[in-house]
Motif scaffolding. Structure first.
Motif, PDB file in Angstrom:
ATOM      1  N   PHE A 127       0.869  -1.180   0.000  1.00 24.39           N
ATOM      2  CA  PHE A 127       0.000   0.000   0.000  1.00 24.39           C
ATOM      3  C   PHE A 127       0.908   1.233   0.000  1.00 24.39           C
ATOM      4  N   VAL A 128       0.804   2.030  -1.067  1.00 22.60           N
ATOM      5  CA  VAL A 128       1.765   3.109  -1.306  1.00 22.60           C
ATOM      6  C   VAL A 128       1.228   4.404  -0.689  1.00 22.60           C
ATOM      7  N   ARG A 129       2.090   5.051   0.110  1.00 22.25           N
ATOM      8  CA  ARG A 129       1.676   6.281   0.798  1.00 22.25           C
ATOM      9  C   ARG A 129       2.676   7.382   0.475  1.00 22.25           C
ATOM     10  N   GLY A 130       2.130   8.579   0.157  1.00 22.22           N
ATOM     11  CA  GLY A 130       2.982   9.744  -0.055  1.00 22.22           C
ATOM     12  C   GLY A 130       3.039  10.555   1.225  1.00 22.22           C
ATOM     13  N   GLY A 131       2.311  11.684   1.246  1.00 21.16           N
ATOM     14  CA  GLY A 131       2.256  12.514   2.454  1.00 21.16           C
ATOM     15  C   GLY A 131       1.162  12.094   3.423  1.00 21.16           C
ATOM     16  N   MET A 151      -2.061  12.660   3.183  1.00 27.84           N
ATOM     17  CA  MET A 151      -3.014  13.755   3.396  1.00 27.84           C
ATOM     18  C   MET A 151      -4.356  13.538   2.703  1.00 27.84           C
ATOM     19  N   SER A 152      -4.668  12.310   2.316  1.00 27.77           N
ATOM     20  CA  SER A 152      -5.932  12.058   1.617  1.00 27.77           C
ATOM     21  C   SER A 152      -6.969  11.486   2.572  1.00 27.77           C
ATOM     22  N   TYR A 153      -8.197  11.344   2.065  1.00 31.77           N
ATOM     23  CA  TYR A 153      -9.299  10.889   2.940  1.00 31.77           C
ATOM     24  C   TYR A 153     -10.258   9.966   2.195  1.00 31.77           C
ATOM     25  N   PRO A 166      -1.595  21.380  -4.152  1.00 28.28           N
ATOM     26  CA  PRO A 166      -2.831  21.514  -3.373  1.00 28.28           C
ATOM     27  C   PRO A 166      -2.534  22.315  -2.104  1.00 28.28           C
ATOM     28  N   MET A 167      -3.572  22.744  -1.407  1.00 23.23           N
ATOM     29  CA  MET A 167      -3.346  23.532  -0.175  1.00 23.23           C
ATOM     30  C   MET A 167      -2.646  22.705   0.906  1.00 23.23           C
ATOM     31  N   SER A 168      -2.683  21.388   0.771  1.00 20.80           N
ATOM     32  CA  SER A 168      -1.990  20.514   1.724  1.00 20.80           C
ATOM     33  C   SER A 168      -0.523  20.317   1.357  1.00 20.80           C
ATOM     34  N   GLY A 169      -0.010  21.136   0.402  1.00 19.33           N
ATOM     35  CA  GLY A 169       1.316  20.897  -0.194  1.00 19.33           C
ATOM     36  C   GLY A 169       2.498  21.010   0.739  1.00 19.33           C
ATOM     37  N   ALA A 198       1.798  17.155   1.531  1.00 19.40           N
ATOM     38  CA  ALA A 198       1.387  16.310   0.396  1.00 19.40           C
ATOM     39  C   ALA A 198       2.501  16.297  -0.644  1.00 19.40           C
ATOM     40  N   THR A 199       2.688  15.145  -1.285  1.00 27.39           N
ATOM     41  CA  THR A 199       3.832  14.948  -2.183  1.00 27.39           C
ATOM     42  C   THR A 199       3.437  15.097  -3.657  1.00 27.39           C
ATOM     43  N   VAL A 200       4.441  15.341  -4.479  1.00 32.49           N
ATOM     44  CA  VAL A 200       4.200  15.420  -5.922  1.00 32.49           C
ATOM     45  C   VAL A 200       3.694  14.057  -6.430  1.00 32.49           C
ATOM     46  N   SER A 230      -0.738  10.899  -8.493  1.00 32.60           N
ATOM     47  CA  SER A 230      -1.401   9.594  -8.470  1.00 32.60           C
ATOM     48  C   SER A 230      -2.888   9.718  -8.177  1.00 32.60           C
ATOM     49  N   GLN A 231      -3.270  10.754  -7.423  1.00 31.50           N
ATOM     50  CA  GLN A 231      -4.710  10.801  -7.172  1.00 31.50           C
ATOM     51  C   GLN A 231      -5.397  11.981  -7.853  1.00 31.50           C
ATOM     52  N   GLY A 232      -4.631  12.863  -8.454  1.00 24.25           N
ATOM     53  CA  GLY A 232      -5.241  14.017  -9.110  1.00 24.25           C
ATOM     54  C   GLY A 232      -5.525  15.083  -8.073  1.00 24.25           C
ATOM     55  N   ALA A 233      -4.859  16.237  -8.205  1.00 24.20           N
ATOM     56  CA  ALA A 233      -5.060  17.318  -7.244  1.00 24.20           C
ATOM     57  C   ALA A 233      -5.455  18.580  -7.988  1.00 24.20           C
ATOM     58  N   ALA A 234      -6.121  19.459  -7.271  1.00 25.31           N
ATOM     59  CA  ALA A 234      -6.511  20.755  -7.837  1.00 25.31           C
ATOM     60  C   ALA A 234      -6.164  21.834  -6.831  1.00 25.31           C
ATOM     61  N   THR A 235      -5.970  23.024  -7.243  1.00 22.85           N
ATOM     62  CA  THR A 235      -5.910  24.305  -6.522  1.00 22.85           C
ATOM     63  C   THR A 235      -4.936  25.265  -7.196  1.00 22.85           C
ATOM     64  N   PHE A 236      -3.615  25.200  -6.882  1.00 25.53           N
ATOM     65  CA  PHE A 236      -2.756  26.284  -7.362  1.00 25.53           C
ATOM     66  C   PHE A 236      -2.384  26.065  -8.837  1.00 25.53           C
TER      67      PHE A 236
HETATM   68  C1  FAD Z   1      -5.964  20.376   4.931  1.00 20.17           C
HETATM   69  C2  FAD Z   1      -6.036  19.701   3.599  1.00 20.17           C
HETATM   70  C3  FAD Z   1      -6.052  20.481   2.445  1.00 20.17           C
HETATM   71  C4  FAD Z   1      -6.138  19.866   1.194  1.00 20.17           C
HETATM   72  N1  FAD Z   1      -6.143  20.652   0.094  1.00 20.17           N
HETATM   73  C5  FAD Z   1      -6.264  20.080  -1.120  1.00 20.17           C
HETATM   74  C6  FAD Z   1      -6.304  20.892  -2.294  1.00 20.17           C
HETATM   75  O1  FAD Z   1      -6.186  22.120  -2.231  1.00 20.17           O
HETATM   76  N2  FAD Z   1      -6.447  20.260  -3.484  1.00 20.17           N
HETATM   77  C7  FAD Z   1      -6.526  18.892  -3.578  1.00 20.17           C
HETATM   78  O2  FAD Z   1      -6.645  18.383  -4.693  1.00 20.17           O
HETATM   79  N3  FAD Z   1      -6.493  18.115  -2.493  1.00 20.17           N
HETATM   80  C8  FAD Z   1      -6.352  18.661  -1.279  1.00 20.17           C
HETATM   81  N4  FAD Z   1      -6.285  17.860  -0.168  1.00 20.17           N
HETATM   82  C9  FAD Z   1      -6.328  16.385  -0.335  1.00 20.17           C
HETATM   83  C10 FAD Z   1      -4.908  15.732  -0.468  1.00 20.17           C
HETATM   84  O3  FAD Z   1      -4.047  16.263   0.492  1.00 20.17           O
HETATM   85  C11 FAD Z   1      -4.261  15.955  -1.809  1.00 20.17           C
HETATM   86  O4  FAD Z   1      -5.091  15.472  -2.833  1.00 20.17           O
HETATM   87  C12 FAD Z   1      -2.828  15.441  -1.994  1.00 20.17           C
HETATM   88  O5  FAD Z   1      -2.507  15.454  -3.366  1.00 20.17           O
HETATM   89  C13 FAD Z   1      -2.523  14.075  -1.422  1.00 20.17           C
HETATM   90  O6  FAD Z   1      -1.128  13.858  -1.564  1.00 20.17           O
HETATM   91  P1  FAD Z   1      -0.335  12.863  -0.608  1.00 20.17           P
HETATM   92  O7  FAD Z   1       1.096  12.896  -0.986  1.00 20.17           O
HETATM   93  O8  FAD Z   1      -0.655  13.165   0.794  1.00 20.17           O
HETATM   94  O9  FAD Z   1      -0.960  11.479  -1.049  1.00 20.17           O
HETATM   95  P2  FAD Z   1      -1.406  10.237  -0.143  1.00 20.17           P
HETATM   96  O10 FAD Z   1      -2.589  10.645   0.647  1.00 20.17           O
HETATM   97  O11 FAD Z   1      -0.266   9.688   0.587  1.00 20.17           O
HETATM   98  O12 FAD Z   1      -1.829   9.203  -1.270  1.00 20.17           O
HETATM   99  C14 FAD Z   1      -2.862   9.509  -2.182  1.00 20.17           C
HETATM  100  C15 FAD Z   1      -2.936   8.422  -3.252  1.00 20.17           C
HETATM  101  O13 FAD Z   1      -1.769   8.477  -4.069  1.00 20.17           O
HETATM  102  C16 FAD Z   1      -1.077   7.220  -4.025  1.00 20.17           C
HETATM  103  N5  FAD Z   1       0.345   7.527  -4.012  1.00 20.17           N
HETATM  104  C17 FAD Z   1       0.992   8.392  -3.202  1.00 20.17           C
HETATM  105  N6  FAD Z   1       2.301   8.445  -3.547  1.00 20.17           N
HETATM  106  C18 FAD Z   1       2.466   7.586  -4.571  1.00 20.17           C
HETATM  107  C19 FAD Z   1       3.573   7.177  -5.374  1.00 20.17           C
HETATM  108  N7  FAD Z   1       4.798   7.700  -5.200  1.00 20.17           N
HETATM  109  N8  FAD Z   1       3.376   6.255  -6.341  1.00 20.17           N
HETATM  110  C20 FAD Z   1       2.157   5.717  -6.550  1.00 20.17           C
HETATM  111  N9  FAD Z   1       1.070   6.068  -5.836  1.00 20.17           N
HETATM  112  C21 FAD Z   1       1.215   6.988  -4.870  1.00 20.17           C
HETATM  113  C22 FAD Z   1      -1.557   6.524  -2.766  1.00 20.17           C
HETATM  114  O14 FAD Z   1      -1.480   5.131  -2.897  1.00 20.17           O
HETATM  115  C23 FAD Z   1      -3.000   7.009  -2.708  1.00 20.17           C
HETATM  116  O15 FAD Z   1      -3.789   6.241  -3.572  1.00 20.17           O
HETATM  117  C24 FAD Z   1      -6.211  18.451   1.092  1.00 20.17           C
HETATM  118  C25 FAD Z   1      -6.173  17.675   2.260  1.00 20.17           C
HETATM  119  C26 FAD Z   1      -6.082  18.288   3.495  1.00 20.17           C
HETATM  120  C27 FAD Z   1      -6.027  17.430   4.717  1.00 20.17           C
END
Ligand code: FAD
Length: 532
Positions: A76-80, A82-84, A143-146, A149-151, A156-162
């Protein structure tokens, strides 16, 4: 252990022992506290895995993936984190969490060719800090969680904002990926990269990079990402407008988006702004936090703006059913004034311009410490649907009617639902209901939230009744969005991606999954993909 068989248990414990010996105790962790922490997301907990593996090189990723898949252990692959959307939560004990957050270097920046390559665990904030001295940034820059949250996670999950006002989602910035597949083989997705030269062009034949954007990590482990850059505009500002109703907000947001006038557009219900502004304890905590010097550069500006909000803010918030912020940028002051005037003209009589506090705070501190708790220390769960602009008002009306059906139970259990909005490119409107409820704070939240903010609130008691209703509401909102034709980012294991697809669509995607992960061990269940 739930999985049967002495031989299987031996194989697994042997694999884990070898991984520990190869990687060392800092990169192979199996204490219960760490395993529990890394198997929860912002919404809830998954099954506790066998270990958390945190590689710092691509070779270590290959070693971990090869060892785990050979022993039939799921990854199970985890970046930052910060997802839900259950996106990286283990669904079985026979699993490891592969934590990419320490594979986080900026590898190269090409000022001439406008691209940068980073390891997948690099945060959006660190990428932006590295690009700023070159006068550059990614076309989608986070994203605002940047801050955490990792690139790799965003891709991998699709992000929006900046950058989303003009460019849409994180996928717009992806030039190429390096991935480790279930076999341990390394795939480079770009067809324009030759002999060690970086990718510079995505559309050289079928676009393999696109295939791996938004894949929820189901198709492989991203280890490096090359991103498209653009010059960093020298001047920027934002405008805030109040709207009498949702239809007026929607039409103004769509017009500005269509004309490409704003770099970011985000709105919210006035009631949510009042809820946040009324949280005096948090306001005091943020001031203390800033005063203690732990703030980022630019935060002074934010504090000044917050003081303005204290004087002017609550008065205008009182009469604002809906608010929207429009950020824009230009190369010099004169061009910026022209750009702001163009937004004013485009919004026209639909909105009333008010103090631009929220817009200014967001510009000054794009990557604050991620708020995993809402005002008053409430738990929070954001959901979202992406709609064609012409469809979103019908969804809004259906959603308001649905909210009314739950109102009395929500009031009884202290559950609140507010909505925020954003434009995502010229032709997509993002509608995001956020559910707040009183409940205990999980370890991830304690670990991530600024200590001063936690100290300012009283932790609510465990609230299983509210938690159960939130889960029911989550599923009902997702179904309502599906009936209204929504698309989604952040699919994880939460949003329906495969339901009701044509057989040929399903067959093609299953064939791709089989080719890159024949035994279904990389992020099983993500995107709804399961082994046949
Ligand atoms: C306070 C707050 C603000 C937020 N603001 C935004 C926002 O402005 N816009 C937005 O779009 N989202 C937002 N989010 C949601 C989320 O943080 C983002 O979508 C962010 O991109 C998640 O990145 P992460 O690195 O934490 O991914 P994770 O939560 O660790 O993982 C997300 C998914 O990506 C996969 N993954 C992670 N790293 C890799 C890798 N290296 N290779 C393959 N798969 C991988 C994981 O398996 C999982 O399926 C916010 C969340 C919070 C808590």
């Amino acid at each position: 252990m739930a999985y049967a068989g002495a031989e299987a248990r031996y194989q697994v414990s042997n694999t884990l022992a070898q991984l520990r010996a190869t990687l060392g105790a800092a990169k192979f962790r199996d204490s219960l506290a760490v395993r529990a922490l890394y198997s929860q997301d912002v919404y809830r907990c998954g099954t506790t895995p066998l270990a958390v593996v945190s590689p710092t090189t691509v070779d270590e990723v290959v070693t971990a993936v090869r060892a785990a898949t050979a022993a039939n252990v799921a990854i199970f692959v985890r970046g930052g984190g910060m997802s839900y959307t259950d996106a990286y939560l283990p669904d079985r004990e026979r699993a490891i969490v592969l934590d990419l957050s320490r594979l986080n270097r900026v590898l190269s920046i090409s000022v001439e060719d406008l691209h940068a390559t980073v390891e997948a665990g690099c945060t959006w904030a660190d990428l932006d800090t590295a690009l700023a001295p070159h006068g550059l940034r990614a076309v989608f820059w986070g994203p605002m969680s940047g801050k955490l949250a990792t690139v790799g996670g965003g891709m991998s999950q699709g992000a929006a904002t900046f950058g989303s006002g003009r460019h849409g989602t994180s996928a717009a910035a992806a030039l190429s990926f390096q991935l480790v597949l279930a076999s341990g083989e390394i795939l480079e997705t770009s067809a324009s990269a030759h002999d060690g030269q970086a990718a510079f062009f995505r559309n050289y034949g079928p676009d393999l990079t696109a295939l791996f954007t938004g894949d929820a990590g189901a198709l492989g482990v991203k280890t490096a990402v090359t991103l498209q850059l653009e010059p960093r505009p020298g001047h920027g500002d934002g405008l805030t407008f109040s709207f009498a109703d949702f239809a007026a907000l929607r039409q103004a947001v769509s017009r500005v988006a269509r004309e490409g006038l704003a770099t970011e557009v985000f709105g919210l219900e006035g009631a949510l702004a009042r809820f946040v502004a009324g949280d005096q304890s948090a306001e005091e905590a943020v001031k203390a936090w800033l005063a203690a010097g732990r703030a980022q550069a630019g935060a002074l500006q934010a504090v000044k703006q917050m003081s303005r909000m204290a004087w002017h803010g609550k008065r205008f918030l009182a009469g604002s059913p809906y608010l929207a912020n429009f950020l824009t940028e230009a190369r010099d002051g004169a061009a910026l004034r022209t750009a702001l005037d163009a937004i004013r003209q485009s919004v026209g009589d639909d909105g009333l311009e008010i103090a631009n506090t929220m817009a200014a705070v967001t510009r000054a501190t794009p990557f604050p410490a991620p708020m995993l708790l809402g005002p008053e220390g409430l738990r929070l769960l954001p959901l979202h649907g992406i709609f064609a602009p012409s469809q979103v008002e019908a969804f809004h009306n259906a959603f308001r009617a649905w909210c009314d059906t739950h109102r009395s139970h929500c009031d009884r259990l202290g559950i609140k639902v507010y909505t925020v909005f954003a434009s995502c490119g010229a032709s997509a409107f993002l509608y995001e209901p956020v559910i707040y409820w009183p409940d205990v704070w999980p370890a991830l939240h304690r670990e991530t939230m600024p200590a001063q903010m936690l100290a300012a609130w009283r932790e609510p008691a465990a609230n299983p009744d509210a938690r159960a209703l939130v889960e029911t509401m989550r599923l009902e909102i997702i179904e309502l969005m599906k009936q209204s034709g929504a698309a989604h980012l952040q699919i994880g294991r939460a949003y329906p991606y495969l339901q009701d697809r044509d057989p040929i669509f399903l067959a093609l995607l299953s064939a791709v999954k089989r080719a890159v992960d024949p035994h279904g061990l990389i992020n099983p269940g993500a995107l709804g993909l399961r082994p046949d």
